[in-house]
Design a protein around this motif. Structure first.
Motif, PDB file in Angstrom:
ATOM      1  N   ILE A 205       0.720  -1.138  -0.074  1.00 36.08           N
ATOM      2  CA  ILE A 205       0.303   0.164  -0.356  1.00 36.08           C
ATOM      3  C   ILE A 205       0.674   1.306   0.383  1.00 36.08           C
ATOM      4  N   GLU A 206       0.323   1.786  -0.880  1.00 39.16           N
ATOM      5  CA  GLU A 206       1.460   3.331  -0.674  1.00 39.16           C
ATOM      6  C   GLU A 206       1.086   4.788   0.185  1.00 39.16           C
ATOM      7  N   GLU A 207       1.671   5.161   0.716  1.00 38.58           N
ATOM      8  CA  GLU A 207       1.299   6.515   2.029  1.00 38.58           C
ATOM      9  C   GLU A 207      -0.095   7.418   0.803  1.00 38.58           C
ATOM     10  N   GLU A 211      -7.406   6.299   1.197  1.00 40.87           N
ATOM     11  CA  GLU A 211      -8.119   7.398   1.644  1.00 40.87           C
ATOM     12  C   GLU A 211      -8.791   6.959  -0.264  1.00 40.87           C
ATOM     13  N   GLU A 212      -7.450   7.087  -1.417  1.00 39.75           N
ATOM     14  CA  GLU A 212      -8.156   7.394  -2.831  1.00 39.75           C
ATOM     15  C   GLU A 212      -8.930   5.922  -2.688  1.00 39.75           C
ATOM     16  N   LYS A 218     -16.727   4.188  -2.828  1.00 37.63           N
ATOM     17  CA  LYS A 218     -18.065   5.074  -3.233  1.00 37.63           C
ATOM     18  C   LYS A 218     -18.682   5.636  -4.558  1.00 37.63           C
ATOM     19  N   ARG A 219     -17.533   6.140  -5.728  1.00 31.46           N
ATOM     20  CA  ARG A 219     -18.031   6.336  -6.868  1.00 31.46           C
ATOM     21  C   ARG A 219     -18.419   5.120  -7.353  1.00 31.46           C
ATOM     22  N   LEU A 220     -17.588   4.635  -7.772  1.00 22.03           N
ATOM     23  CA  LEU A 220     -18.085   3.168  -8.435  1.00 22.03           C
ATOM     24  C   LEU A 220     -18.909   2.980  -8.108  1.00 22.03           C
ATOM     25  N   SER A 221     -19.309   1.970  -6.561  1.00 20.22           N
ATOM     26  CA  SER A 221     -20.547   1.076  -6.037  1.00 20.22           C
ATOM     27  C   SER A 221     -21.174   2.653  -6.352  1.00 20.22           C
ATOM     28  N   ASN A 222     -21.611   3.763  -6.633  1.00 23.53           N
ATOM     29  CA  ASN A 222     -23.516   4.859  -6.452  1.00 23.53           C
ATOM     30  C   ASN A 222     -22.539   5.349  -8.202  1.00 23.53           C
ATOM     31  N   MET A 321      -5.599   1.419  12.569  1.00 27.42           N
ATOM     32  CA  MET A 321      -7.176   1.751  11.803  1.00 27.42           C
ATOM     33  C   MET A 321      -6.244   1.850  10.526  1.00 27.42           C
ATOM     34  N   PRO A 322      -7.657   1.432   9.258  1.00 26.15           N
ATOM     35  CA  PRO A 322      -6.578   1.264   7.774  1.00 26.15           C
ATOM     36  C   PRO A 322      -5.761   2.621   7.197  1.00 26.15           C
ATOM     37  N   GLU A 323      -5.934   3.638   7.944  1.00 25.01           N
ATOM     38  CA  GLU A 323      -6.043   4.939   7.085  1.00 25.01           C
ATOM     39  C   GLU A 323      -4.066   4.682   7.921  1.00 25.01           C
TER      40      GLU A 323
END
Length: 561
Positions: A205-207, A211-212, A218-222, A321-323
């Motif tokens: 995972i990148e820094e 969040e991206e 969210k955008r693709l799901s909706n 936390m995932p973040e």
């Protein structure tokens, strides 16, 4: 040298003031009169700890002042200069003052400047040396015997080299032992980290990536809802023929424009509506563009959902936390690398420890060789001295045994053993197995005389070091002290007339009592006083003509030496 000693309210002394002369001064007096009180007082001036019991009963405090002459005493002057304790009035004088309160509190001053006990001890080594009644018993201890050889050899640079190499070896050895003790714990941690870091490396995972991913997910799901709502908004704002927002605004502008000539206050409202029309038109274009570029990609959604789910899984697994997954990955990687470096350091340290021990062995070997050489010379000097003290057949040997397999210590790897044979045909053996108390006293005195030859202290005090000696031997010991007094100021507390007669000066200690209190005084003796005191030492309380004649003869014989 010690020029003057003043004592107030110390033990049984109420007030005592005595001037000290050069040469050998004998201190005599009746048993229990307090001949050693002056020595106890001087010990306080040299940094010994004070006790409230030292204060005379009924007094608020005890005070001791010692005045030393520093002529030709460069070491003492250098110490005073270094610690800013030099007298402003006379650089060749030094006054040490010690005060003890009845509560046990103590103050010390050097030339009127407050001083610590450590400073008193540091200065005292250059002013005065006290050899007590039990000093000769130290001869039976191996470490004292080793120190005698070191002092005689004066190889301070070799001793320092051993200490430096020992400290270096010990520091590396301590670090190595700590790493070795933690080896299993470190290995277990490395195994866990290997798996964890590999797992996170694979995910990579990148820094800021989570969040991206979250935003894209969210955008693709909706996506379908977003497209439909955006298109409906474009239709309502701009495209509807039945009436869209833009046409409504424009129609209002036209109607109000017709009325503007009747009421100028409509002008700013019309301006706002014109701006609104522009904004609606611009928003419609942006929404149309948004709809044109909005992707509804099931495959991409599947990919994003998979990565999002994996990130959530790893975060839960690592209890973060995932973040924070990126930072956690970096921290574990750093710890993994550090543990790996410790493994490398362990191998390096093992080599460093071996190298440090080799350096230590070289230094101790040089020191041992110097000690062995000095031991031969010191043994010969001691043998020569004690043969003059009624031990004509004495033989002295000093064994220095080097053992590099011994546990390293800062003083080297030598074991030192003084051996003596006092009778012909007798094998040399350890001191405690061969010599009597009197013989041990003589050997101790011989060593002190030899030590004074090599490291002369301006003033030396001997407190009944002649214990166990009598007759002709006492005369020899007295002569030895007299010769020593020609080089340094020597004071000797003694009960032997043969020793007292050899003194250049004599002080008499007496104890006075009125039935309620006791007071000790120290008086210088005239020539006739000395005859009377020597006669008392020879004959006891009842002085005879024979004792007086013997006393005069002792003084005459001593003066001729």
């Amino acid at each position: 040298m010690l020029a003057h000693l003043s004592i107030s309210n110390f033990a049984v002394v109420k007030q005592l003031s005595v001037h000290l002369e050069k040469g050998l001064t004998a201190i005599t007096g009746e048993t229990g009169a307090g001949k050693s009180i002056a020595i106890d007082a001087l010990s306080l001036c040299l940094g010994e700890r004070a006790d409230a019991n030292a204060v005379r009963k009924g007094a608020a405090k005890a005070e001791i002042i010692a005045h030393f002459s520093l002529s030709n005493n460069l070491l003492a002057k250098a110490f005073l200069n270094e610690h800013e304790l030099t007298s402003d009035e006379d650089e060749n004088s030094c006054f040490i003052r010690r005060i003890i309160s009845k509560e046990g509190r103590s103050k010390a001053f050097i030339n009127g400047i407050p001083a610590s006990l450590q400073q008193l001890k540091g200065l005292g080594q250059y002013l005065l040396a006290i050899h007590g009644q039990n000093t000769h018993l130290q001869l039976l201890k191996e470490e004292y015997q080793r120190d005698l050889i070191d002092a005689y050899a004066n190889h301070n640079e070799l001793i320092e080299a051993v200490k430096i190499t020992y400290d270096a070896w010990r520091e590396k050895q301590k670090t190595l032992q700590n790493l070795q003790a933690q080896a299993q714990q470190r290995e277990d941690r490395l195994q866990l980290l290997t798996y964890q870091v590999h797992e996170l490396d694979d995910f990579a995972i990148e820094e800021g990536e989570f969040e991206e991913i979250e935003t894209e997910h969210k955008r693709l799901s909706n996506g379908q809802s977003l497209l439909e709502q955006a298109q409906t908004s474009v239709y309502n704002l701009y495209e509807s023929d039945e009436g869209n927002a833009l046409s409504v605004i424009q129609n209002s502008v036209e109607r109000l424009g017709e009325l503007e000539t009747h009421d100028a206050s409509l002008t700013p409202i019309i301006a706002m509506l014109n701006d609104a029309a522009i904004q609606v038109e611009e928003a419609s274009r942006e929404l149309r563009s948004y709809c044109d570029h909005l992707e509804i990609d099931p495959l991409r959604l599947q990919q994003v959902e998979a990565r999002y789910a994996k990130a959530m899984e790893l975060a839960k697994k690592h209890m973060v936390m995932p973040e924070s997954l990126y930072e956690h990955h970096q921290a574990l990687t750093a710890e993994f690398n550090a543990l790996g470096e410790q493994e490398t350091l362990l191998g390096t340290l093992e080599g460093d420890v071996a190298k440090s021990r080799d350096e230590y062995l070289v230094a101790t070997g040089k020191l041992s060789a110097s000690r062995a050489q000095a031991a031969v010379s010191l043994a010969n000097d001691i043998e020569l001295q004690i043969r003059q003290m009624n031990m004509p057949h004495a033989k002295v040997m000093i064994d220095v045994n080097y053992d590099e397999l011994k546990k390293p210590v800062s003083t080297g790897l030598d074991s030192v053993e003084f051996k003596v044979s006092t009778n012909p045909g007798q094998d040399a053996d350890k001191l405690e197995k061969v010599v009597s108390g009197g013989e041990l006293s003589r050997i101790g005195l011989a060593i002190q005389v030899i030590a004074s030859d090599n490291h002369a202290t301006p003033t030396m005090i001997f407190d009944e070091v002649d214990t166990g000696i009598s007759g002709p031997t006492a005369s020899i010991v007295g002569g030895l002290l007299r010769r020593l007094g020609k080089r340094s100021q020597v004071m000797c507390v003694t009960h032997l007339p043969q020793v007292a007669a050899q003194a250049h000066n004599q002080l008499f200690v007496t104890k006075l009592t009125d039935g309620e209190s006791t007071e000790t005084q120290m008086l210088p003796l005239t020539k006739q006083d000395r005859v009377d005191e020597l006669a008392r030492l020879l004959a006891g309380d009842k002085i005879t003509k024979s004792a007086l004649a013997n006393a005069k003869e002792l003084l005459k014989s001593a003066a001729s030496n």
